[in-house]
Scaffold this motif. Sequence first.
Motif, short mmCIF file in Angstrom:
data_model
loop_
_atom_site.label_atom_id
_atom_site.label_comp_id
_atom_site.label_asym_id
_atom_site.label_seq_id
_atom_site.Cartn_x
_atom_site.Cartn_y
_atom_site.Cartn_z
N TYR A 40 0.79 -1.24 0.00
CA TYR A 40 0.00 0.00 0.00
C TYR A 40 0.82 1.28 0.00
O TYR A 40 0.70 2.11 0.89
CB TYR A 40 -0.99 -0.03 1.17
N PHE A 48 -5.38 -0.69 -5.75
CA PHE A 48 -6.41 -1.36 -4.95
C PHE A 48 -7.78 -0.72 -5.21
O PHE A 48 -8.79 -1.43 -5.34
CB PHE A 48 -6.06 -1.31 -3.46
N ILE A 51 -8.96 -2.22 -8.36
CA ILE A 51 -9.41 -3.61 -8.16
C ILE A 51 -10.86 -3.61 -7.67
O ILE A 51 -11.70 -4.40 -8.12
CB ILE A 51 -8.50 -4.32 -7.12
N TYR A 57 -14.05 -8.44 -8.81
CA TYR A 57 -13.82 -8.29 -7.37
C TYR A 57 -15.13 -7.82 -6.73
O TYR A 57 -15.41 -6.64 -6.59
CB TYR A 57 -12.67 -7.31 -7.11
N GLY A 165 -14.33 -4.50 5.00
CA GLY A 165 -13.43 -4.83 3.89
C GLY A 165 -12.87 -6.23 3.90
O GLY A 165 -12.09 -6.59 3.04
N SER A 166 -13.18 -7.01 4.95
CA SER A 166 -12.60 -8.34 5.12
C SER A 166 -11.08 -8.27 5.25
O SER A 166 -10.38 -9.22 4.88
CB SER A 166 -12.99 -9.30 3.98
N THR A 167 -10.59 -7.16 5.80
CA THR A 167 -9.16 -7.08 6.08
C THR A 167 -8.76 -8.15 7.10
O THR A 167 -7.61 -8.61 7.11
CB THR A 167 -8.81 -5.66 6.59
N ASN A 170 -6.81 -11.06 5.83
CA ASN A 170 -5.38 -11.01 5.51
C ASN A 170 -4.50 -11.45 6.68
O ASN A 170 -3.28 -11.48 6.56
CB ASN A 170 -4.98 -9.62 5.01
N TYR A 210 -9.42 -12.62 -7.97
CA TYR A 210 -8.01 -12.28 -7.72
C TYR A 210 -7.18 -12.43 -9.00
O TYR A 210 -5.94 -12.43 -8.95
CB TYR A 210 -7.47 -13.14 -6.57
N THR A 217 -5.10 -6.61 -10.42
CA THR A 217 -4.58 -7.39 -9.29
C THR A 217 -3.14 -7.82 -9.58
O THR A 217 -2.28 -7.80 -8.69
CB THR A 217 -5.46 -8.62 -8.99
N PHE A 220 -0.99 -4.84 -9.01
CA PHE A 220 -0.93 -4.59 -7.56
C PHE A 220 0.13 -5.51 -6.92
O PHE A 220 0.96 -5.07 -6.12
CB PHE A 220 -2.33 -4.89 -7.01
N MET A 256 -1.70 -15.36 -2.92
CA MET A 256 -1.08 -14.61 -4.03
C MET A 256 0.42 -14.82 -3.94
O MET A 256 1.01 -14.79 -2.86
CB MET A 256 -1.38 -13.11 -3.93
N GLU A 284 0.63 -12.78 -0.30
CA GLU A 284 -0.59 -12.46 0.47
C GLU A 284 -1.45 -13.71 0.65
O GLU A 284 -1.51 -14.56 -0.23
CB GLU A 284 -1.43 -11.39 -0.25
N SER A 286 -5.59 -14.42 1.73
CA SER A 286 -6.88 -13.78 1.98
C SER A 286 -7.85 -14.89 2.37
O SER A 286 -8.40 -15.58 1.51
CB SER A 286 -7.32 -13.03 0.71
C1 AVI Z 1 -7.47 -5.58 1.66
N1 AVI Z 1 -7.80 -6.98 1.44
C2 AVI Z 1 -9.00 -7.35 2.20
C3 AVI Z 1 -7.86 -7.39 0.02
C4 AVI Z 1 -8.26 -8.89 -0.10
O1 AVI Z 1 -9.19 -9.17 -0.83
O2 AVI Z 1 -7.64 -9.71 0.58
C5 AVI Z 1 -6.53 -7.15 -0.68
C6 AVI Z 1 -6.50 -7.66 -2.09
N2 AVI Z 1 -5.58 -8.42 -2.60
C7 AVI Z 1 -5.84 -8.69 -3.85
N3 AVI Z 1 -7.00 -8.11 -4.17
C8 AVI Z 1 -7.42 -7.43 -3.07
#
Ligand code: AVI
Length: 334
Positions: A40, A48, A51, A57, A165-167, A170, A210, A217, A220, A256, A284, A286
């Motif tokens: 970020y 983002f 996306i 998404y 946001g479902s953070t 992560n 994704y 994406t 990103f 990811m 990452e 998710s």
């Molecule tokens: C911020 N977070 C919730 C997003 C997710 O969906 O996990 C980050 C993201 N990574 C790829 N697309 C979006």
Amino acid sequence: MCSASLAFFVDLEPAVADFRDSVVTGLSQSPRQLACKFFYDDAGLDLFGKICETPEYYVTRAETALLRGIGPKIAALAGPGASVVEFGAGFDLKVRLLLDALDRPAQYVAIDIAGGPLRDMALAVAADYPGVRVGAICADFTTLTTLPADAAARAGGVALGFFPGSTIGNFAPPEARAFLRQIHAVLGPGGALLIGVDLKKDTARLNAAYNDAAGYTAAFNLNLLHRMVGELGVELDLDGFEHYAFYNEAEGRIEMHLRSLRDQDIRVGDRRFELGAGELIHTENSYKYTLGEFRDMAKQAGFDARASWTDDDDLFSIHYLAVADRTRPGHRIV
Ligand code: AVI
């Protein structure tokens, strides 16, 4: 011109994570990894945002539509005069929907690590909600264990945490549980948490979300490499990697990765990392949850799930969790 002001701006001077150390440590591990918090920068935030607007998404659209629909139910649970505390206050659309829905909210406390954008965002909210006391705390919300006195809930209203946001996805489940426990302590007795959580669903739909066709994406994910080159002077071939994301059903998570297209070296100062063709760098996770899985986790963190809502297509969930009454016989936080 914006003439609003903030009731308070508390700068807890969050430690700036050392990008270089994190890169060296992550590339030294097996399997190799890079921390997703480094996605970020300005370019990453911009990507983002893009996306979130792609047709694939669904997360942001599903959550905002659901939030609009359940506003009166949230208001009934929270009661009048709530003090909203948002953990990770980047974009203001969702909190505006919440403030619009609540019955005469008393206060909004925005918490984020990026002080400049945080102040701008809080000022914009203050300008549009003159009846709400708006303040901001510049802090790493993952390490915040108490709220400064300035941010104490207003008399009579609920301290309502907001984590959209479902953070939470992560975080790996043990860290997610620990973080929920921490929020539980920050909100304190009588508090509640409104949290957005992405749901388990059809693998094809998750994979598409994704791997958007426009390539945002992918950009990103690859932006991490651009940051390493631009900010740390890392020597690597920017065309030597591709985005790779898939749903790992056994783990219940999107993974990811950056995949090396050939045998190659990455040089960070005097450190050299040899990557083979096809080797992955994990960037990452998710995690996705069923309603039951998430409610169980919340319970283990000391919350009572008062309500859980999903959209018509069962894509996304929002939970209203109350800080459980620790004085109740038999209640135990595990
Ligand atoms: C911020 N977070 C919730 C997003 C997710 O969906 O996990 C980050 C993201 N990574 C790829 N697309 C979006």
